[in-house]
Design an enzyme around this catalytic site. Sequence first.
Site, mmCIF file in Angstrom:
data_model
loop_
_atom_site.group_PDB
_atom_site.id
_atom_site.type_symbol
_atom_site.label_atom_id
_atom_site.label_comp_id
_atom_site.label_asym_id
_atom_site.label_seq_id
_atom_site.Cartn_x
_atom_site.Cartn_y
_atom_site.Cartn_z
ATOM 1 C CE1 TYR A 17 -3.263 -2.643 0.311
ATOM 2 C CE2 TYR A 17 -3.816 -2.129 2.489
ATOM 3 C CZ TYR A 17 -3.687 -3.499 1.953
ATOM 4 O OH TYR A 17 -4.979 -4.247 1.531
ATOM 5 C CG PHE B 19 -13.901 -4.356 -1.556
ATOM 6 C CD1 PHE B 19 -12.557 -3.534 -1.264
ATOM 7 C CD2 PHE B 19 -13.646 -5.263 -2.709
ATOM 8 C CE1 PHE B 19 -11.554 -3.043 -2.201
ATOM 9 C CE2 PHE B 19 -12.593 -4.840 -3.835
ATOM 10 C CZ PHE B 19 -11.485 -4.011 -3.203
ATOM 11 N N PRO B 20 -15.605 -4.272 2.496
ATOM 12 C CG PRO B 20 -15.135 -3.786 5.123
ATOM 13 C CD PRO B 20 -15.094 -4.315 4.331
ATOM 14 C CG LEU C 104 -22.078 -2.337 0.969
ATOM 15 C CD1 LEU C 104 -22.458 -2.686 1.980
ATOM 16 C CD2 LEU C 104 -22.339 -2.925 -0.250
HETATM 17 N N1 NAP Z 1 -6.998 -8.932 0.746
HETATM 18 C C1 NAP Z 1 -7.108 -7.996 0.208
HETATM 19 O O1 NAP Z 1 -6.492 -8.364 -1.618
HETATM 20 C C2 NAP Z 1 -7.466 -6.428 0.670
HETATM 21 C C3 NAP Z 1 -8.196 -5.914 -0.606
HETATM 22 C C4 NAP Z 1 -8.775 -4.709 -0.568
HETATM 23 C C5 NAP Z 1 -8.891 -4.262 1.159
HETATM 24 N N2 NAP Z 1 -8.759 -5.077 1.986
HETATM 25 C C6 NAP Z 1 -8.002 -4.672 3.168
HETATM 26 O O2 NAP Z 1 -9.105 -4.040 3.753
HETATM 27 C C7 NAP Z 1 -9.642 -2.296 3.930
HETATM 28 C C8 NAP Z 1 -10.999 -2.629 3.968
HETATM 29 O O3 NAP Z 1 -11.300 -2.338 2.504
HETATM 30 P P1 NAP Z 1 -10.963 -1.118 1.929
HETATM 31 O O4 NAP Z 1 -10.849 0.197 2.609
HETATM 32 O O5 NAP Z 1 -11.034 -1.240 0.353
HETATM 33 O O6 NAP Z 1 -12.774 -1.240 1.413
HETATM 34 P P2 NAP Z 1 -14.042 -0.607 2.950
HETATM 35 O O7 NAP Z 1 -13.336 -0.372 3.606
HETATM 36 O O8 NAP Z 1 -15.314 -1.542 1.836
HETATM 37 O O9 NAP Z 1 -14.824 1.149 1.861
HETATM 38 C C9 NAP Z 1 -14.117 1.863 1.839
HETATM 39 C C10 NAP Z 1 -14.493 2.908 1.827
HETATM 40 O O10 NAP Z 1 -15.253 2.888 2.075
HETATM 41 C C11 NAP Z 1 -15.393 4.080 2.225
HETATM 42 N N3 NAP Z 1 -15.924 4.995 3.813
HETATM 43 C C12 NAP Z 1 -15.563 4.396 4.853
HETATM 44 N N4 NAP Z 1 -16.254 4.119 5.871
HETATM 45 C C13 NAP Z 1 -16.983 4.438 5.703
HETATM 46 C C14 NAP Z 1 -18.586 5.208 6.207
HETATM 47 N N5 NAP Z 1 -19.149 5.549 7.758
HETATM 48 N N6 NAP Z 1 -19.416 6.214 5.629
HETATM 49 C C15 NAP Z 1 -19.340 6.794 4.287
HETATM 50 N N7 NAP Z 1 -18.405 6.072 3.623
HETATM 51 C C16 NAP Z 1 -17.219 5.049 4.108
HETATM 52 C C17 NAP Z 1 -14.210 5.340 2.455
HETATM 53 O O11 NAP Z 1 -13.843 6.883 1.911
HETATM 54 P P3 NAP Z 1 -13.401 7.305 3.308
HETATM 55 O O12 NAP Z 1 -11.995 7.148 3.357
HETATM 56 O O13 NAP Z 1 -13.771 8.502 2.661
HETATM 57 O O14 NAP Z 1 -14.057 7.414 4.762
HETATM 58 C C18 NAP Z 1 -13.614 3.884 1.785
HETATM 59 O O15 NAP Z 1 -14.180 4.514 0.170
HETATM 60 C C19 NAP Z 1 -8.937 -2.394 3.435
HETATM 61 O O16 NAP Z 1 -8.515 -0.850 4.263
HETATM 62 C C20 NAP Z 1 -7.586 -2.912 3.719
HETATM 63 O O17 NAP Z 1 -6.721 -2.830 4.857
HETATM 64 C C21 NAP Z 1 -6.927 -5.906 1.448
#
Ligand code: NAP
Length: 301
Positions: free
Chosen positions: A69, A219-220, A227
Amino acid sequence: MSNPKSESALGGQFTFPGTSLTVRRIGYGAMQLAGPGVFGPPKDPDGAVAVLREAVAAGVNHIDTADFYGPHVTNQIIRQALHPYPPELLIVTKLGARRPADGSWQSAISPKDLTDGVHDNLRNLGLDALDIVNYRAMGSIHGPKEGSIAEQVTVLADLRRKGLIRHVGLSNVTAAQVAEAQVITDVVCVQNNYNLAHREDDALIDDLARQGIAYVPFFPLGGFTPLQSSTLNDVAAVLGATPMQVALTWLLHRSPNVLLIPGTSSLAHLRENLAAGQLTLSPEIRAELDGIAAAAEANRG
Ligand SMILES: NC(=O)c1ccc[n+]([C@@H]2O[C@H](COP(=O)([O-])OP(=O)(O)OC[C@H]3O[C@@H](n4cnc5c(N)ncnc54)[C@H](OP(=O)(O)O)[C@@H]3O)[C@@H](O)[C@H]2O)c1
Protein backbone atom coordinates in the site's frame (compact mmCIF):
# COMPACT_ATOMS: atom_id res chain seq x y z
CA MET A 1 -19.06 5.49 22.75
CA SER A 2 -19.01 2.52 25.15
CA ASN A 3 -15.98 1.96 27.40
CA PRO A 4 -13.26 0.92 24.92
CA LYS A 5 -11.70 -1.40 27.49
CA SER A 6 -14.85 -3.46 28.12
CA GLU A 7 -15.08 -6.97 26.63
CA SER A 8 -18.25 -6.13 24.74
CA ALA A 9 -16.83 -2.95 23.16
CA LEU A 10 -16.33 -2.89 19.39
CA GLY A 11 -18.40 -5.97 18.71
CA GLY A 12 -16.87 -8.21 21.38
CA GLN A 13 -13.70 -10.24 21.11
CA PHE A 14 -12.21 -13.06 19.05
CA THR A 15 -9.14 -15.23 19.68
CA PHE A 16 -7.27 -16.58 16.66
CA PRO A 17 -7.09 -20.39 16.82
CA GLY A 18 -4.00 -21.90 18.44
CA THR A 19 -2.70 -18.45 19.41
CA SER A 20 -2.79 -16.07 22.35
CA LEU A 21 -3.91 -13.27 20.00
CA THR A 22 -7.26 -11.79 21.02
CA VAL A 23 -8.74 -8.79 19.20
CA ARG A 24 -11.91 -6.74 19.26
CA ARG A 25 -14.13 -7.67 16.33
CA ILE A 26 -14.18 -4.14 14.91
CA GLY A 27 -10.70 -3.29 13.70
CA TYR A 28 -9.36 -0.96 11.06
CA GLY A 29 -8.11 -1.42 7.49
CA ALA A 30 -5.25 0.95 6.65
CA MET A 31 -5.35 0.79 2.84
CA GLN A 32 -7.21 4.11 2.52
CA LEU A 33 -4.31 5.93 4.21
CA ALA A 34 -2.08 5.91 1.10
CA GLY A 35 -2.54 8.37 -1.75
CA PRO A 36 -5.15 8.13 -4.53
CA GLY A 37 -5.26 4.65 -6.08
CA VAL A 38 -3.42 3.33 -2.97
CA PHE A 39 -0.27 4.85 -4.48
CA GLY A 40 2.09 7.48 -3.08
CA PRO A 41 1.63 9.64 -0.01
CA PRO A 42 -1.77 10.78 1.28
CA LYS A 43 -3.05 14.29 0.63
CA ASP A 44 -3.31 14.80 4.39
CA PRO A 45 -0.51 12.94 6.25
CA ASP A 46 -1.40 14.50 9.62
CA GLY A 47 -5.01 13.41 9.12
CA ALA A 48 -3.84 9.84 8.45
CA VAL A 49 -1.85 9.82 11.69
CA ALA A 50 -4.85 11.24 13.56
CA VAL A 51 -7.16 8.49 12.25
CA LEU A 52 -4.81 5.74 13.42
CA ARG A 53 -4.29 7.32 16.85
CA GLU A 54 -7.99 7.83 17.38
CA ALA A 55 -8.76 4.25 16.32
CA VAL A 56 -6.35 2.83 18.88
CA ALA A 57 -7.50 5.26 21.59
CA ALA A 58 -11.07 4.07 20.94
CA GLY A 59 -10.05 0.46 21.57
CA VAL A 60 -9.15 -0.84 18.09
CA ASN A 61 -6.46 -3.51 18.51
CA HIS A 62 -6.49 -5.07 15.03
CA ILE A 63 -5.04 -3.14 12.08
CA ASP A 64 -4.81 -4.60 8.59
CA THR A 65 -2.06 -3.37 6.26
CA ALA A 66 0.36 -4.32 3.46
CA ASP A 67 3.75 -2.97 2.52
CA PHE A 68 2.51 -2.70 -1.07
CA TYR A 69 0.00 0.00 0.00
CA GLY A 70 1.75 3.15 -1.18
CA PRO A 71 4.10 1.13 -1.52
CA HIS A 72 5.67 1.39 1.96
CA VAL A 73 3.65 4.54 2.73
CA THR A 74 0.89 2.98 4.82
CA ASN A 75 3.29 0.98 7.00
CA GLN A 76 5.47 4.04 7.51
CA ILE A 77 2.43 6.06 8.62
CA ILE A 78 1.42 3.28 11.03
CA ARG A 79 4.91 3.32 12.51
CA GLN A 80 4.94 7.13 12.75
CA ALA A 81 1.53 7.20 14.43
CA LEU A 82 1.74 4.24 16.79
CA HIS A 83 5.32 3.04 17.40
CA PRO A 84 6.23 1.89 20.05
CA TYR A 85 3.09 -0.20 19.68
CA PRO A 86 0.76 -0.96 22.59
CA PRO A 87 1.29 -4.63 23.55
CA GLU A 88 -2.32 -5.56 22.72
CA LEU A 89 -2.16 -4.15 19.17
CA LEU A 90 -2.20 -6.78 16.40
CA ILE A 91 -0.92 -5.64 13.01
CA VAL A 92 -1.80 -8.07 10.22
CA THR A 93 -0.01 -7.69 6.90
CA LYS A 94 -0.04 -9.46 3.57
CA LEU A 95 2.38 -10.56 0.85
CA GLY A 96 1.92 -11.38 -2.81
CA ALA A 97 1.96 -8.08 -4.72
CA ARG A 98 4.28 -5.28 -5.71
CA ARG A 99 3.70 -1.78 -7.07
CA PRO A 100 6.11 -0.69 -9.80
CA ALA A 101 6.66 3.00 -10.54
CA ASP A 102 3.69 3.06 -12.93
CA GLY A 103 1.32 2.31 -10.02
CA SER A 104 0.11 -1.01 -11.44
CA TRP A 105 -0.49 -4.08 -9.24
CA GLN A 106 1.88 -6.95 -10.08
CA SER A 107 2.12 -10.32 -8.39
CA ALA A 108 5.23 -10.93 -6.26
CA ILE A 109 5.09 -14.59 -5.33
CA SER A 110 8.55 -16.10 -5.85
CA PRO A 111 10.35 -17.28 -2.69
CA LYS A 112 12.62 -14.21 -2.96
CA ASP A 113 9.65 -11.84 -3.45
CA LEU A 114 7.90 -13.24 -0.37
CA THR A 115 11.05 -13.17 1.79
CA ASP A 116 11.87 -9.62 0.69
CA GLY A 117 8.27 -8.68 1.44
CA VAL A 118 8.61 -9.88 5.03
CA HIS A 119 11.76 -7.80 5.48
CA ASP A 120 10.07 -4.74 3.91
CA ASN A 121 7.20 -5.08 6.40
CA LEU A 122 9.56 -5.56 9.36
CA ARG A 123 11.64 -2.52 8.42
CA ASN A 124 8.77 -0.17 7.63
CA LEU A 125 6.64 -1.20 10.62
CA GLY A 126 9.67 -1.25 12.97
CA LEU A 127 9.08 -4.82 14.17
CA ASP A 128 11.32 -7.87 14.81
CA ALA A 129 8.59 -10.36 13.86
CA LEU A 130 5.18 -10.16 12.18
CA ASP A 131 2.25 -11.56 14.21
CA ILE A 132 0.09 -12.64 11.25
CA VAL A 133 0.99 -12.60 7.56
CA ASN A 134 -1.61 -13.37 4.91
CA TYR A 135 -0.50 -14.89 1.63
CA ARG A 136 -2.59 -12.85 -0.82
CA ALA A 137 -3.20 -14.82 -4.00
CA MET A 138 -3.65 -12.67 -7.11
CA GLY A 139 -6.55 -14.80 -8.35
CA SER A 140 -8.76 -12.71 -10.61
CA ILE A 141 -7.73 -9.49 -8.78
CA HIS A 142 -10.71 -9.03 -6.40
CA GLY A 143 -11.80 -12.66 -6.40
CA PRO A 144 -10.02 -16.01 -6.06
CA LYS A 145 -9.09 -18.44 -8.84
CA GLU A 146 -8.35 -22.13 -8.35
CA GLY A 147 -4.71 -23.24 -8.58
CA SER A 148 -2.04 -24.47 -6.22
CA ILE A 149 -0.68 -22.05 -3.61
CA ALA A 150 1.49 -24.72 -1.98
CA GLU A 151 4.83 -23.21 -3.04
CA GLN A 152 4.01 -19.81 -1.55
CA VAL A 153 2.51 -21.19 1.66
CA THR A 154 5.61 -23.38 2.11
CA VAL A 155 7.78 -20.25 1.95
CA LEU A 156 5.62 -18.60 4.63
CA ALA A 157 5.81 -21.74 6.78
CA ASP A 158 9.64 -21.64 6.48
CA LEU A 159 9.68 -17.98 7.48
CA ARG A 160 7.49 -18.96 10.42
CA ARG A 161 10.00 -21.60 11.51
CA LYS A 162 12.70 -18.91 11.32
CA GLY A 163 10.66 -16.74 13.71
CA LEU A 164 10.04 -13.85 11.29
CA ILE A 165 6.32 -14.69 11.04
CA ARG A 166 4.29 -15.94 14.03
CA HIS A 167 1.11 -17.09 12.26
CA VAL A 168 -0.07 -17.56 8.69
CA GLY A 169 -3.30 -16.41 7.06
CA LEU A 170 -4.60 -16.43 3.48
CA SER A 171 -6.29 -13.87 1.28
CA ASN A 172 -8.29 -14.04 -1.95
CA VAL A 173 -8.48 -17.84 -1.81
CA THR A 174 -10.94 -20.67 -2.43
CA ALA A 175 -11.98 -23.38 0.03
CA ALA A 176 -9.72 -25.84 -1.82
CA GLN A 177 -6.75 -23.51 -1.41
CA VAL A 178 -7.46 -23.17 2.33
CA ALA A 179 -7.48 -26.96 2.63
CA GLU A 180 -4.26 -27.21 0.61
CA ALA A 181 -2.52 -24.66 2.87
CA GLN A 182 -3.69 -26.39 6.05
CA VAL A 183 -1.68 -29.47 5.09
CA ILE A 184 1.44 -27.27 5.14
CA THR A 185 0.81 -25.01 8.16
CA ASP A 186 -1.91 -23.81 10.53
CA VAL A 187 -4.11 -21.12 9.02
CA VAL A 188 -5.53 -18.59 11.51
CA CYS A 189 -7.50 -16.28 9.21
CA VAL A 190 -8.86 -15.87 5.72
CA GLN A 191 -9.37 -12.42 4.14
CA ASN A 192 -11.66 -12.40 1.10
CA ASN A 193 -14.04 -10.05 -0.70
CA TYR A 194 -17.40 -10.19 1.12
CA ASN A 195 -20.17 -7.85 2.17
CA LEU A 196 -23.94 -7.50 2.34
CA ALA A 197 -24.21 -7.47 -1.46
CA HIS A 198 -21.40 -9.88 -2.31
CA ARG A 199 -21.84 -13.23 -0.60
CA GLU A 200 -19.97 -15.83 -2.65
CA ASP A 201 -18.16 -16.97 0.51
CA ASP A 202 -21.21 -17.88 2.60
CA ALA A 203 -20.31 -21.58 2.73
CA LEU A 204 -16.62 -20.85 3.37
CA ILE A 205 -17.47 -18.57 6.29
CA ASP A 206 -19.54 -21.31 7.92
CA ASP A 207 -16.81 -23.89 7.35
CA LEU A 208 -14.13 -21.61 8.85
CA ALA A 209 -16.42 -20.82 11.80
CA ARG A 210 -16.64 -24.56 12.57
CA GLN A 211 -12.83 -24.61 12.67
CA GLY A 212 -12.57 -21.42 14.78
CA ILE A 213 -10.68 -19.63 11.97
CA ALA A 214 -11.26 -15.90 11.51
CA TYR A 215 -12.95 -14.64 8.35
CA VAL A 216 -11.99 -11.03 7.63
CA PRO A 217 -13.98 -9.52 4.76
CA PHE A 218 -12.16 -7.05 2.58
CA PHE A 219 -14.41 -4.42 0.96
CA PRO A 220 -16.83 -4.73 3.94
CA LEU A 221 -18.44 -1.47 2.81
CA GLY A 222 -18.14 -2.24 -0.90
CA GLY A 223 -14.55 -1.01 -1.31
CA PHE A 224 -13.80 1.47 -4.07
CA THR A 225 -17.54 1.73 -4.81
CA PRO A 226 -19.23 1.88 -1.39
CA LEU A 227 -22.51 -0.09 -1.08
CA GLN A 228 -25.65 1.52 -2.48
CA SER A 229 -29.03 -0.01 -1.75
CA SER A 230 -32.44 1.50 -1.12
CA THR A 231 -33.23 -1.38 1.29
CA LEU A 232 -30.08 -0.58 3.26
CA ASN A 233 -30.97 3.12 3.29
CA ASP A 234 -34.54 2.39 4.45
CA VAL A 235 -33.39 0.06 7.24
CA ALA A 236 -30.78 2.60 8.37
CA ALA A 237 -33.40 5.36 8.50
CA VAL A 238 -35.72 3.21 10.63
CA LEU A 239 -32.87 2.40 13.05
CA GLY A 240 -31.57 5.98 13.20
CA ALA A 241 -28.20 4.73 11.95
CA THR A 242 -26.20 5.25 8.75
CA PRO A 243 -26.27 2.70 5.88
CA MET A 244 -22.57 1.92 6.45
CA GLN A 245 -23.19 1.21 10.14
CA VAL A 246 -25.98 -1.18 9.26
CA ALA A 247 -23.74 -2.93 6.70
CA LEU A 248 -21.05 -3.42 9.36
CA THR A 249 -23.49 -4.58 12.03
CA TRP A 250 -24.94 -7.09 9.55
CA LEU A 251 -21.43 -8.54 9.15
CA LEU A 252 -21.00 -8.78 12.93
CA HIS A 253 -24.27 -10.71 13.10
CA ARG A 254 -23.32 -12.92 10.14
CA SER A 255 -21.00 -15.18 12.14
CA PRO A 256 -18.92 -14.87 15.33
CA ASN A 257 -15.69 -15.54 13.40
CA VAL A 258 -16.19 -12.46 11.19
CA LEU A 259 -13.76 -9.64 12.04
CA LEU A 260 -14.18 -6.16 10.56
CA ILE A 261 -11.47 -3.99 9.03
CA PRO A 262 -13.40 -1.10 7.41
CA GLY A 263 -11.09 1.39 5.74
CA THR A 264 -11.33 5.14 5.97
CA SER A 265 -9.15 8.22 5.88
CA SER A 266 -11.84 10.25 7.65
CA LEU A 267 -12.18 10.73 11.41
CA ALA A 268 -15.94 11.18 11.08
CA HIS A 269 -16.29 7.89 9.17
CA LEU A 270 -14.00 6.13 11.64
CA ARG A 271 -16.23 7.20 14.55
CA GLU A 272 -19.30 6.12 12.64
CA ASN A 273 -17.80 2.71 11.84
CA LEU A 274 -16.68 2.03 15.40
CA ALA A 275 -20.15 2.89 16.71
CA ALA A 276 -21.62 0.07 14.56
CA GLY A 277 -20.76 -2.28 17.43
CA GLN A 278 -23.52 -0.72 19.50
CA LEU A 279 -26.28 -1.46 17.01
CA THR A 280 -28.37 -4.65 17.00
CA LEU A 281 -30.48 -6.00 14.16
CA SER A 282 -33.67 -7.98 14.76
CA PRO A 283 -34.15 -11.27 12.86
CA GLU A 284 -36.80 -9.54 10.72
CA ILE A 285 -34.42 -6.74 9.72
CA ARG A 286 -31.66 -9.24 9.01
CA ALA A 287 -34.00 -11.18 6.74
CA GLU A 288 -34.80 -7.96 4.88
CA LEU A 289 -31.07 -7.20 4.50
CA ASP A 290 -30.43 -10.77 3.32
CA GLY A 291 -32.49 -9.92 0.22
CA ILE A 292 -29.91 -7.34 -0.92
CA ALA A 293 -27.37 -9.93 -2.12
CA ALA A 294 -29.94 -11.76 -4.25
CA ALA A 295 -31.02 -8.47 -5.85
CA ALA A 296 -27.36 -7.48 -6.47
CA GLU A 297 -26.66 -10.93 -7.97
CA ALA A 298 -29.64 -10.58 -10.30
CA ASN A 299 -28.36 -7.15 -11.42
CA ARG A 300 -24.84 -8.52 -12.00
CA GLY A 301 -26.13 -11.54 -13.88
N1 NAP B 1 -6.73 -8.71 0.95
C1 NAP B 1 -7.07 -7.91 -0.03
O1 NAP B 1 -6.95 -8.24 -1.19
C2 NAP B 1 -7.65 -6.57 0.28
C3 NAP B 1 -8.24 -5.82 -0.76
C4 NAP B 1 -8.79 -4.60 -0.42
C5 NAP B 1 -8.74 -4.13 0.88
N2 NAP B 1 -8.14 -4.88 1.86
C6 NAP B 1 -8.13 -4.45 3.27
O2 NAP B 1 -9.47 -4.32 3.67
C7 NAP B 1 -9.69 -3.02 4.23
C8 NAP B 1 -11.11 -2.59 3.95
O3 NAP B 1 -11.33 -2.48 2.55
P1 NAP B 1 -11.41 -1.08 1.80
O4 NAP B 1 -10.85 -0.01 2.66
O5 NAP B 1 -10.85 -1.25 0.45
O6 NAP B 1 -12.95 -0.91 1.56
P2 NAP B 1 -14.22 -0.64 2.52
O7 NAP B 1 -13.80 -0.67 3.96
O8 NAP B 1 -15.29 -1.54 2.05
O9 NAP B 1 -14.64 0.82 2.07
C9 NAP B 1 -13.78 1.88 2.10
C10 NAP B 1 -14.45 3.03 1.35
O10 NAP B 1 -15.63 3.40 2.05
C11 NAP B 1 -15.52 4.74 2.50
N3 NAP B 1 -16.05 4.76 3.87
C12 NAP B 1 -15.53 4.20 4.98
N4 NAP B 1 -16.33 4.40 6.05
C13 NAP B 1 -17.39 5.09 5.59
C14 NAP B 1 -18.55 5.61 6.20
N5 NAP B 1 -18.79 5.44 7.50
N6 NAP B 1 -19.44 6.30 5.44
C15 NAP B 1 -19.21 6.48 4.11
N7 NAP B 1 -18.13 6.01 3.48
C16 NAP B 1 -17.23 5.33 4.21
C17 NAP B 1 -14.06 5.10 2.42
O11 NAP B 1 -13.88 6.46 2.11
P3 NAP B 1 -13.38 7.55 3.19
O12 NAP B 1 -11.90 7.40 3.29
O13 NAP B 1 -13.81 8.83 2.59
O14 NAP B 1 -14.08 7.25 4.47
C18 NAP B 1 -13.59 4.23 1.27
O15 NAP B 1 -13.87 4.88 0.04
C19 NAP B 1 -8.62 -2.16 3.54
O16 NAP B 1 -8.41 -0.95 4.22
C20 NAP B 1 -7.46 -3.10 3.50
O17 NAP B 1 -6.76 -3.06 4.75
C21 NAP B 1 -7.62 -6.10 1.56
